[in-house]
Design a protein around this motif. Structure first.
Motif, PDB file in Angstrom:
ATOM      1  N   THR A 106      -5.177  49.845  53.194  1.00 21.47           N
ATOM      2  CA  THR A 106      -4.144  50.676  52.247  1.00 21.47           C
ATOM      3  C   THR A 106      -4.834  50.929  51.554  1.00 21.47           C
ATOM      4  O   THR A 106      -5.605  49.869  50.699  1.00 21.47           O
ATOM      5  CB  THR A 106      -2.945  49.681  51.926  1.00 21.47           C
ATOM      6  OG1 THR A 106      -1.999  49.909  53.699  1.00 21.47           O
ATOM      7  CG2 THR A 106      -2.460  50.609  51.887  1.00 21.47           C
ATOM      8  N   VAL A 107      -4.443  51.710  50.298  1.00 22.54           N
ATOM      9  CA  VAL A 107      -5.931  52.499  49.119  1.00 22.54           C
ATOM     10  C   VAL A 107      -4.264  51.494  48.440  1.00 22.54           C
ATOM     11  O   VAL A 107      -3.252  52.444  48.407  1.00 22.54           O
ATOM     12  CB  VAL A 107      -6.090  53.295  49.462  1.00 22.54           C
ATOM     13  CG1 VAL A 107      -6.890  53.840  47.739  1.00 22.54           C
ATOM     14  CG2 VAL A 107      -6.682  54.173  50.320  1.00 22.54           C
ATOM     15  N   VAL A 108      -4.915  50.484  47.186  1.00 31.09           N
ATOM     16  CA  VAL A 108      -4.260  50.565  46.093  1.00 31.09           C
ATOM     17  C   VAL A 108      -5.114  50.542  44.691  1.00 31.09           C
ATOM     18  O   VAL A 108      -5.908  49.833  44.580  1.00 31.09           O
ATOM     19  CB  VAL A 108      -3.494  49.184  45.916  1.00 31.09           C
ATOM     20  CG1 VAL A 108      -2.886  49.466  45.384  1.00 31.09           C
ATOM     21  CG2 VAL A 108      -2.659  49.161  47.612  1.00 31.09           C
ATOM     22  N   GLY A 109      -4.864  51.459  43.392  1.00 32.03           N
ATOM     23  CA  GLY A 109      -5.512  51.128  43.050  1.00 32.03           C
ATOM     24  C   GLY A 109      -7.337  51.870  43.035  1.00 32.03           C
ATOM     25  O   GLY A 109      -7.831  52.339  41.698  1.00 32.03           O
ATOM     26  N   GLU A 110      -7.773  52.258  43.945  1.00 38.71           N
ATOM     27  CA  GLU A 110      -8.855  53.447  44.317  1.00 38.71           C
ATOM     28  C   GLU A 110      -8.235  54.715  44.674  1.00 38.71           C
ATOM     29  O   GLU A 110      -7.319  54.831  45.341  1.00 38.71           O
ATOM     30  CB  GLU A 110      -9.012  53.022  45.852  1.00 38.71           C
ATOM     31  CG  GLU A 110     -10.782  53.354  45.936  1.00 38.71           C
ATOM     32  CD  GLU A 110     -11.410  52.811  47.299  1.00 38.71           C
ATOM     33  OE1 GLU A 110     -12.367  53.072  47.606  1.00 38.71           O
ATOM     34  OE2 GLU A 110     -10.797  52.402  48.084  1.00 38.71           O
ATOM     35  N   VAL A 111      -9.273  55.611  44.800  1.00 37.97           N
ATOM     36  CA  VAL A 111      -8.500  57.233  44.732  1.00 37.97           C
ATOM     37  C   VAL A 111      -8.497  57.669  45.777  1.00 37.97           C
ATOM     38  O   VAL A 111      -9.049  56.710  46.908  1.00 37.97           O
ATOM     39  CB  VAL A 111      -9.836  57.877  43.639  1.00 37.97           C
ATOM     40  CG1 VAL A 111     -11.710  58.090  44.785  1.00 37.97           C
ATOM     41  CG2 VAL A 111      -8.852  59.487  44.232  1.00 37.97           C
ATOM     42  N   HIS A 112      -7.453  57.710  46.268  1.00 36.91           N
ATOM     43  CA  HIS A 112      -6.959  58.372  47.550  1.00 36.91           C
ATOM     44  C   HIS A 112      -7.788  59.648  48.331  1.00 36.91           C
ATOM     45  O   HIS A 112      -8.405  59.223  49.349  1.00 36.91           O
ATOM     46  CB  HIS A 112      -5.429  58.631  47.677  1.00 36.91           C
ATOM     47  CG  HIS A 112      -4.982  59.474  49.008  1.00 36.91           C
ATOM     48  ND1 HIS A 112      -4.972  61.114  49.543  1.00 36.91           N
ATOM     49  CD2 HIS A 112      -4.681  58.685  50.102  1.00 36.91           C
ATOM     50  CE1 HIS A 112      -4.417  60.525  50.831  1.00 36.91           C
ATOM     51  NE2 HIS A 112      -4.484  59.255  51.430  1.00 36.91           N
ATOM     52  N   ASP A 113      -8.188  60.987  47.064  1.00 34.98           N
ATOM     53  CA  ASP A 113      -9.225  61.389  47.838  1.00 34.98           C
ATOM     54  C   ASP A 113     -10.064  61.216  48.635  1.00 34.98           C
ATOM     55  O   ASP A 113     -11.462  60.836  47.183  1.00 34.98           O
ATOM     56  CB  ASP A 113      -8.949  62.723  47.155  1.00 34.98           C
ATOM     57  CG  ASP A 113     -10.002  63.866  47.703  1.00 34.98           C
ATOM     58  OD1 ASP A 113      -9.329  64.664  47.843  1.00 34.98           O
ATOM     59  OD2 ASP A 113     -11.363  64.070  47.762  1.00 34.98           O
ATOM     60  N   GLU A 114     -10.970  61.260  49.648  1.00 32.72           N
ATOM     61  CA  GLU A 114     -11.701  61.165  50.274  1.00 32.72           C
ATOM     62  C   GLU A 114     -13.392  61.480  49.821  1.00 32.72           C
ATOM     63  O   GLU A 114     -14.477  60.922  49.115  1.00 32.72           O
ATOM     64  CB  GLU A 114     -11.773  60.952  51.545  1.00 32.72           C
ATOM     65  CG  GLU A 114     -10.414  59.982  52.535  1.00 32.72           C
ATOM     66  CD  GLU A 114      -9.297  61.040  52.677  1.00 32.72           C
ATOM     67  OE1 GLU A 114      -8.821  61.190  53.933  1.00 32.72           O
ATOM     68  OE2 GLU A 114      -9.340  62.006  52.346  1.00 32.72           O
ATOM     69  N   ASN A 115     -13.012  62.858  49.585  1.00 31.18           N
ATOM     70  CA  ASN A 115     -14.442  63.169  48.950  1.00 31.18           C
ATOM     71  C   ASN A 115     -14.605  62.921  47.423  1.00 31.18           C
ATOM     72  O   ASN A 115     -15.463  62.478  46.913  1.00 31.18           O
ATOM     73  CB  ASN A 115     -14.301  64.603  49.009  1.00 31.18           C
ATOM     74  CG  ASN A 115     -14.233  65.934  50.002  1.00 31.18           C
ATOM     75  OD1 ASN A 115     -15.137  64.922  50.654  1.00 31.18           O
ATOM     76  ND2 ASN A 115     -14.816  66.714  50.117  1.00 31.18           N
ATOM     77  N   ALA A 116     -13.588  62.511  46.810  1.00 34.59           N
ATOM     78  CA  ALA A 116     -13.509  61.708  45.390  1.00 34.59           C
ATOM     79  C   ALA A 116     -14.324  60.278  45.650  1.00 34.59           C
ATOM     80  O   ALA A 116     -15.092  59.828  44.522  1.00 34.59           O
ATOM     81  CB  ALA A 116     -12.453  61.878  44.910  1.00 34.59           C
TER      82      ALA A 116
END
Length: 356
Positions: free
Chosen positions: A204-214
């Motif tokens: 689960t992503v928390v505090g890291e950009v969700h967009d994978e390219n980013a």
């Protein structure tokens, strides 16, 4: 309980998101503000100081920085990609202009998951350069995150400074945004709202950009990567509702927010989305010259210059998965209710972090 609070409580009850925060007001300040739910489905309650992944609301914030550079003479709206990026010279994107990139009329295709085959920044940027256009420049509105990745590179090349520093100097500082950052530090990450249980990352992503390219780009891109708080987005909404004072000169601000693509069926300003006649995320009440932007994580910012009304909505609608579409109807209902909110009555006190 306000109409907006009831609407967003209902959204949580329908599991559109675990949490939501909102602010609606004008240049004089908020008329209604609040938050509901939790930072994740099994996490702590929101407290108003939570950190949200803005997703594509990054685009207009980066766009303001680009327009500030135009205003200072560091960039030309009708200058070409090849002017600033030598590696693009001789290719199919050389003659695309900064204006076309801002208005999504460059012909560069939209949401392409380049991260799957390009796991390094260098290889992903090369893939962006080689991505075949699907329309001639200026002939079609085609929403393109890749185009805004190139815009970020252009801003960096024109100034010799990183994009995150430019956004901090040209947007965040003059607007008083204290927690709007790329790559949040540990203290801010501790306040972050969860996004997706990401199959690619296995967590689960928390505090890291969700967009994978980013993610592959290192967390900073013209298309995505910014995090912010309700207090900061409220400040930005107030600033925009007041005509962008302190961000851009009046003529630059008007040029940025005016519709540029009416002749192409879909309405776009420069880095902003316009209100299309049918199906707009702005709903049906915000005026025809209103502008704003949405983010894939469930965020949005909308402004109606005719009424001076702004509306900020922050949610984590991709938690725990991105499959639900309930945010579409809810966002339209939110904007309709926000546009109709009366101006009379007591205004709410500043939330956490809003003093001064």
């Amino acid at each position: 309980m306000s109409t907006l609070a009831a609407l967003l409580d209902e959204g949580r009850a329908r599991r559109v998101y675990s949490g939501a925060a909102w602010s609606v007001g004008d240049a004089d300040g908020p008329l209604d503000r609040g938050w509901t739910g939790t930072r994740s489905w099994d996490g702590p309650p929101l407290d108003g100081d939570d950190l949200w992944d803005l997703a594509s609301v990054t685009k207009p914030v980066a766009g303001i920085a680009v327009m500030a550079l135009v205003e200072r003479g560091a960039l030309g709206l009708d200058a070409t990609v090849g002017t600033y990026l030598p590696e693009y010279r001789g290719g199919d994107k050389e003659d695309m202009t900064v204006r076309q990139l801002l208005a999504h009329t460059s012909g560069i295709p939209g949401q392409v998951p380049l991260f799957r085959d390009h796991p390094t920044r260098a290889s992903l940027l090369e893939a962006v350069r080689l991505l075949p256009p699907t329309a001639a420049p200026g002939t079609r509105v085609q929403y393109s995150s890749q185009g805004f990745i190139i815009l970020g590179l252009i801003a960096e090349a024109a100034t010799g400074r990183p994009l995150d520093a430019l956004v901090a100097e040209l947007v965040c500082a003059p607007a008083g945004l204290r927690d709007t950052v790329f790559r949040p530090d540990a203290g801010r990450r501790a306040r972050a709202v969860a996004t997706e249980d990401c199959p690619w990352r296995g967590r689960t992503v928390v505090g890291e950009v969700h967009d994978e390219n980013a993610v592959v780009l290192g967390g900073v891109g013209g298309h995505a990567g910014l995090f912010s708080t309700l207090a900061d987005m409220e400040r930005l909404g107030i600033t925009l509702a007041g005509g962008g004072r302190g961000l851009l000169a009046p003529d630059t601000f008007a040029r940025m927010t005016a519709p540029h693509t009416d002749h192409l069926a879909l309405r776009r300003a420069l880095a902003w989305q316009g209100r299309d006649p049918v199906g707009s995320p702005a709903g049906d009440v915000f005026g025809p010259d209103s502008y704003g932007h949405t983010g894939f994580t469930g965020t949005s910012l909308w402004v109606d210059p005719a009424t001076g009304r702004y509306a900020v909505l922050l949610t984590n609608r991709v938690h725990p998965t991105r499959t639900g579409d309930g945010i579409v109807a809810l966002r339209r209902a939110f904007h309709d209710a926000a546009a109709g909110l009366p101006r009379d009555g007591a205004r709410p006190a500043p939330p956490c972090g809003m003093t001064g």
